[in-house]
Write a protein that holds these residues in place. Sequence first.
Motif, PDB file in Angstrom:
ATOM      1  N   HIS A  52      56.692  -1.501   4.853  1.00 59.41           N
ATOM      2  CA  HIS A  52      56.322  -0.469   3.877  1.00 59.41           C
ATOM      3  C   HIS A  52      54.857  -0.595   3.505  1.00 59.41           C
ATOM      4  O   HIS A  52      54.147   0.397   3.357  1.00 59.41           O
ATOM      5  N   LEU A  53      54.407  -1.848   3.350  1.00 54.71           N
ATOM      6  CA  LEU A  53      53.020  -2.079   2.964  1.00 54.71           C
ATOM      7  C   LEU A  53      52.085  -1.445   3.988  1.00 54.71           C
ATOM      8  O   LEU A  53      51.144  -0.715   3.651  1.00 54.71           O
ATOM      9  N   ALA A  85      48.950   5.524   5.553  1.00 51.45           N
ATOM     10  CA  ALA A  85      49.028   6.862   4.969  1.00 51.45           C
ATOM     11  C   ALA A  85      47.826   7.107   4.059  1.00 51.45           C
ATOM     12  O   ALA A  85      47.176   8.168   4.128  1.00 51.45           O
ATOM     13  N   LEU A  86      47.504   6.120   3.231  1.00 46.00           N
ATOM     14  CA  LEU A  86      46.362   6.273   2.314  1.00 46.00           C
ATOM     15  C   LEU A  86      45.072   6.471   3.107  1.00 46.00           C
ATOM     16  O   LEU A  86      44.209   7.280   2.721  1.00 46.00           O
ATOM     17  N   GLY A  87      44.931   5.692   4.193  1.00 48.81           N
ATOM     18  CA  GLY A  87      43.730   5.836   5.028  1.00 48.81           C
ATOM     19  C   GLY A  87      43.586   7.258   5.538  1.00 48.81           C
ATOM     20  O   GLY A  87      42.494   7.862   5.470  1.00 48.81           O
ATOM     21  N   SER A 101      45.382  -4.153  -0.219  1.00 46.29           N
ATOM     22  CA  SER A 101      44.879  -5.108   0.781  1.00 46.29           C
ATOM     23  C   SER A 101      44.810  -6.531   0.230  1.00 46.29           C
ATOM     24  O   SER A 101      44.464  -7.457   0.947  1.00 46.29           O
ATOM     25  N   CYS A 102      45.139  -6.690  -1.048  1.00 40.42           N
ATOM     26  CA  CYS A 102      45.216  -8.059  -1.579  1.00 40.42           C
ATOM     27  C   CYS A 102      46.513  -8.741  -1.166  1.00 40.42           C
ATOM     28  O   CYS A 102      46.633  -9.959  -1.268  1.00 40.42           O
ATOM     29  N   PHE A 103      47.517  -7.943  -0.751  1.00 42.69           N
ATOM     30  CA  PHE A 103      48.812  -8.548  -0.411  1.00 42.69           C
ATOM     31  C   PHE A 103      48.879  -8.842   1.081  1.00 42.69           C
ATOM     32  O   PHE A 103      48.415  -8.034   1.888  1.00 42.69           O
ATOM     33  N   PRO A 104      49.478  -9.980   1.448  1.00 44.34           N
ATOM     34  CA  PRO A 104      49.559 -10.299   2.890  1.00 44.34           C
ATOM     35  C   PRO A 104      50.725  -9.575   3.550  1.00 44.34           C
ATOM     36  O   PRO A 104      51.715  -9.253   2.894  1.00 44.34           O
ATOM     37  N   ILE A 137      43.404  -1.018  10.443  1.00 42.98           N
ATOM     38  CA  ILE A 137      44.637  -1.461   9.780  1.00 42.98           C
ATOM     39  C   ILE A 137      45.736  -1.623  10.826  1.00 42.98           C
ATOM     40  O   ILE A 137      46.470  -2.620  10.844  1.00 42.98           O
ATOM     41  N   GLN A 138      45.843  -0.654  11.734  1.00 42.32           N
ATOM     42  CA  GLN A 138      46.875  -0.736  12.777  1.00 42.32           C
ATOM     43  C   GLN A 138      46.552  -1.817  13.810  1.00 42.32           C
ATOM     44  O   GLN A 138      47.419  -2.563  14.244  1.00 42.32           O
ATOM     45  N   PHE A 139      45.273  -1.901  14.189  1.00 40.92           N
ATOM     46  CA  PHE A 139      44.879  -2.860  15.234  1.00 40.92           C
ATOM     47  C   PHE A 139      45.153  -4.290  14.751  1.00 40.92           C
ATOM     48  O   PHE A 139      45.641  -5.132  15.489  1.00 40.92           O
TER      49      PHE A 139
END
Length: 1499
Positions: A69-70, A76-78, A189-192, A124-126
């Motif tokens: 989900h993260l 989506a936000l990007g 992006s603070c969450f792993p 983000i995907q890469f």
Amino acid sequence: VGAGIMPKGKGSSPLVDWNLTWHTENPDFTKCFQNTVLVWVPCIYLWVCFPIYFLYLRRHDRGYIQMSHLNKAKTALGLLLWIICWADLFYSFWERSQNVFRPPVFVISPTVLGITMLLATFLIQFERMKGVQSSGVMLIFWFTALLCATIIFRSKILHALKLGPEVDVFRYVTFYSYFVLVLIQLILSCFPERPPLFSETVNDSNPCPESSASFLSKITFWWITGLMIQGYRRPLEAKDLWSLNKDDTSGEVVQGLAKYWEKECANTNKQAIKMVYSPKKQTKSSNSNGDVTEEVEALIVKPSQRNSAPSLLKVLYKTFGPYFLMSFLFKACHDLMMFSGPEILKLLINFVNDKDAPNWQGYLYTGLLFACACLQTLILHQYFHICFVTGMRLKTAVIGAVYRKALVITNSARKTSTVGEIVNLMSVDAQRFMDLTTYINMIWSAPLQVILALYLLWQNLGPSVLAGVAVMILLVPVNAVMAMKTKTYQVAHMKSKDNRIKLMNEILNGIKVLKLYAWELAFKEKVLGIRQEELKVLKKSVALSTFAVYVLVDKNNVLDAQKAFVSLALFNILRFPLNILPMVISSMVQASVSLERLRLFLSHEELDPDSIIRGSIKDAEGSIIVKNATFSWSRNDPPSLNDINFTVPEGSLIAIVGQVGCGKSSLLSALLGEMDKREGYVAVKGSVAYVPQQAWIQNAALKDNIIFGREMKESQYKRVIEACALLPDIEILPSGDRTEIGEKGVNLSGGQKQRVSLARAVYCNTDVYLFDDPLSAVDAHVGKHIFDKVIGPKGILKNKTRILVTHGVSYLPLMDRIIVMTDGKISEMGSYQELLKQDGAFAEFLRTYANADQDVENGDANSPTVKEGKPMENGVLANEATGKPILRQLSNSSTYSGETRKSLNQTSTTELQKAPAEKNAWKLTEADTAKTGRVKAIVYWEYMKSIGLLISFLSIFLFMCNHIAALASNYWLSLWTDDPVINGTQQHTHVRLGVYGALGMSQGIAVFGYSMAVSIGGIFASRHLHIDLLHNVLRSPMSFFERTPSGNLVNRFSKEIDTIDSVIPQIIKMFMGSLFNVIGACIIILLATPIAAIVIPPLGLVYFFVQRFYVATSRQLKRLESVSRSPVYSHFNETLLGVSVIRAFEEQTRFKLQSDLKVDENQKAYFPSIVANRWLAVRLECVGNCIVLFAALFAVIARHSLSPGLVGLSVSYSLQVIYFRNLSSTIVINRLCHYKPTPQTLHETKQQTAPPNSWPHEGQVEFRGYGLRYREDLDLVLKNINVTIKGGEKVGIVGRTGAGKSSLTLGLFRINESAEGEIIIDGVNVAKIGLHDLRFKITIIPQDPVLFSGSLRMNLDPFDKYSDEEIWTSLELAHLKNFVSSLPDKLNHECSEGGENLSVGQRQLVCLARALLRKSKILVLDEATAAVDLETDDLIQSTIRTQFEDCTVLTIAHRLNTIMDYERVIVLDKGEIVECDSPANLLQKKGIFYSMAKDSGLV
């Protein structure tokens, strides 16, 4: 820019307008600046990072992360952000169509931003595909984007408030939504992410949280907090530690180093060969130039040493280079940021001076100062983290490489590197490398810092800086000279350290003998002598370094008051690299010494695996074939075995006989490939099993010792144990065959060890068996059993090829073939009958011994010793000991302690910790050290006392003086800067300068004083602590040594003493320094801005709390690390001892794996302790940064009532707090925790009841109801022994293995105290007198001849009591005179470690000579002749008969023929006396004695 993109005209504005931005109470940026720079900064950042980051991810693929989900949300936000940007763009196009012309920037910025957002979405995907769980690059990108957007956001709100309805609604809406989305992205992006699929962490029980931590958690080291909390609640245990990251494990690290080292060696060898062999080619190629040819020829004449040595540095660089590159980047960033502090300080002081400046500027500076400080902290500790982890890997690699090398090194090389040296390579030298990794970057960073600081100082102070610079430049050569000096001292220091460790090793291995002879004092003197040398060298280097410190501090005296505080801050920065440079240089020096030692060790020659052809040989006519072979122990020794020819048909049984030192053992070594084959052909068909002369036992369960890494087959195992007569022994042991055997087999008797060693060979079920006299250590009955069941024609091994070295005559008729050796040649060969027919030397030998005739003509007596004088003798033993001294003394710890101990001592340990699986069953002492919590104040008090209270208080006082002087001089400076300027000059300049200079001088003197005091005090302290440690260890009872693995003690004596010598004084200086600095800073800040009193206490509390939290965990980690370090050394020692066995069984890989596992266990505790250090440092520095923040903040708030001098003073001081505390508090509190010598139980020597000097005058020994047990909770080993031995009587003591024979002697020497009853010698109860008094008066010739390295004379008479004539007489009586007088140095002949360079027989004779020298009334022989051929045995017996005619002699014997003519024989069984009478009577009784005599073939 503004002009091009936003043409002048409607709606345009300049890029920068200072009136709008700076000189105003309400600052803002121009529209143009907002739309260009602020939008483009994040974009430029991402595009610059992209190519590098992309390549990095391609190279480092960590596996694939599933969509979560993260991740979906981020993507989506990007895309939303991209849509918003392009909405802006299309709106601009729409506006154009409506004929509203906006400047081009309204088209360019959204386009750039939109493309950047697409790039971000792609990344983000890469990252997800490549398994990145948390990305720093992206986090920083979103952070900069948000920061820039915030400025625009504020500006837009101000505008909307001003303009009201006239705003551009569409753009406002898109911008606000952009702002909110960027904020959400930043938070996300603070969450792993979750861990990648198929990663190692999934199946790991306790993985290291680092890999799955988020970026923020990594840079602040938040991920270790869990462990910290756990450690705070309860002491940590080994099971709480995380497993190592895969990159840090031995498997990965050592492989890399080994690979590069092999390449490097191969390259250098190629070069060397080129140089020597191809002169022609080279000369042709360079014919045009004549002198080149000459040069080449010169090279051939003397091949250059420089090129042919493989460079270890290069190899280390190749292996660890990339990590250093990373640390280089971090360090460079940090160094540049360090100078932001003083620069901002300059602005801040100007701001306080300028009363008209708007307030917000002050707050801005304060904010910048704080932000810079925090960033600096984070970067610095990332740098340290990389350094320490690399250091840890480096240590792992070094230990692994040394261990692997030790398994393949030749015997000659083994002689040059003693155990002490090799252990030091693993402990001290590996540590030196670790220390260096942290410092190595200072080599370029310190000069960089100095240059930058000087540049800024020049800007501040102009030419007057030159005075300071001149002083510093003058110091450089001085420092260089000192470094050179230090290097020579360092080499000397390491040399004496090696000698000390070597001697300690020998003492610990021969401790039994020292106790029996009461020689502890002599050896204590020896160790202290070496230690004295070591400390002398230390003192010299201390004086040098102190001088350097003094001169460095003194440069502070050259200052001018113009911009004093900025310069002060810069000078503080400057002082750091200058102070650390000497440390770096000395660290480099130490590391280069270590590097060289390590390179030498790794370049030693290795055994040639191809010299012996192993494996199946097709057309072979026999199982072992040797043709015209000549062997020597090393390339430059004369050959020990000449011209050997024989073939052994498959499945035959061969005996090798001959005198002591004729090369029997060497022949077996040669077959194993342990010797250097000069010429000839040797083939051994199939696998080999080897039983060495002195059994090698591992510290593991009995069962593991036998199975030795093979798979367990129950039926075979049972058969083997039965055949090797181990069943009764296993029944006695507390946990059967799962009983843990102590180091070197402490809790087994000599005979048991030998049988375990034999069982190991039999179990391995190989094709060829080599037995090196395994029957000498067991009594006749057991020997017969083993021969029948195992070795002989009807034994388990009847179809295998067997070679048996033996002294026992009774087995010879059963052999297929007998090889007779004399002087390294085969003199005769054939079956028993053939050799008798030939009537040569062998027949003679048999005639003398077969009927156990004792009458040897005296003329004959000298022959063996003459033979032994041959130089080839040198090697004979080296094989069973494989050049490893300790082997020699392998069994003393046990064998005297006798056969019985096996059972008892055993129980002892296992009951203490019933879990037999626990490796630690033998680590009793170590377990003690890992218990306690806080370090008691008494420990510090002890340390102060050992320094000497005077010096302690003196150094504290000088410290106070130094810091008070520093405070005063800086305060004086602030007063001076506030002096009013009249006509362009200040008044009182001379007074000010004079006082300032005086204060500076006094500071310098104080520094010099306390450096000197602390260092000298440190030397005193380490001398005291070493003496105490040595004293305690040497006076501990035997049981202590049996329970403590020698690894622990060696560790105490090498690593810990090294720390006390060199580390602790440094740490004390740093600790005191930082302590006073913090106090000083607080005082100054309070003076300048009293309001700070509100903030300092809470910060102090935080500081204190963090510290407490950390110390609990860190101390425990240190202990765990220390506890897990000892097994590494123990295992290493063990391997060195058994290296020939390991090679023979081809078990090298398994041992390498074991060693790696132990190292990893150790690093498992070390890694969290590094991280814990970083965790603490980051948190403490944040507290420090808060102090800076508040100092600056209050200065800004109260700026109208403050003078700039005081502001400068308080802020520059608070900045200083950070730099100092940086290094110190973390290391210190730790290190002092651990160094307290181990407490030992003492054995007093009683003065008051010393017996008269003439005692014992008759030598009558009386046992009255005597009983003995090994520990309080165990059964008696000896029960109601009642016997009186008259003065001058000769008594033999016999009995089966484990009957308590040796225990009797232990009781006599009070190695173990009696449990009941008493022993009375000539009317004196031995328990009532001092140990030394007792042991000086009775003499023992031990079963295991132990010699110490040193001269022969020292070995005979360590106290220098006797004259040379007396010594020569005793040598003559011991039949050693001819041998010793043939040596070049006669009595000063150096015995090598463990007496390696004499054969076992010769050592036995040396022990006899010792006894003859002491000439005491009571002599005990403990199986003294087991290792000697029959001829020598007779010599010894006849000497004893003549020389000790009027003395009482007690002999414990396996060979009954030696005691057949004694007056009485005592037969022991199960600890009680069963028979006691003259040998003749006992034979008639047909009891136990008769059956033993029958087994020996005497009846």
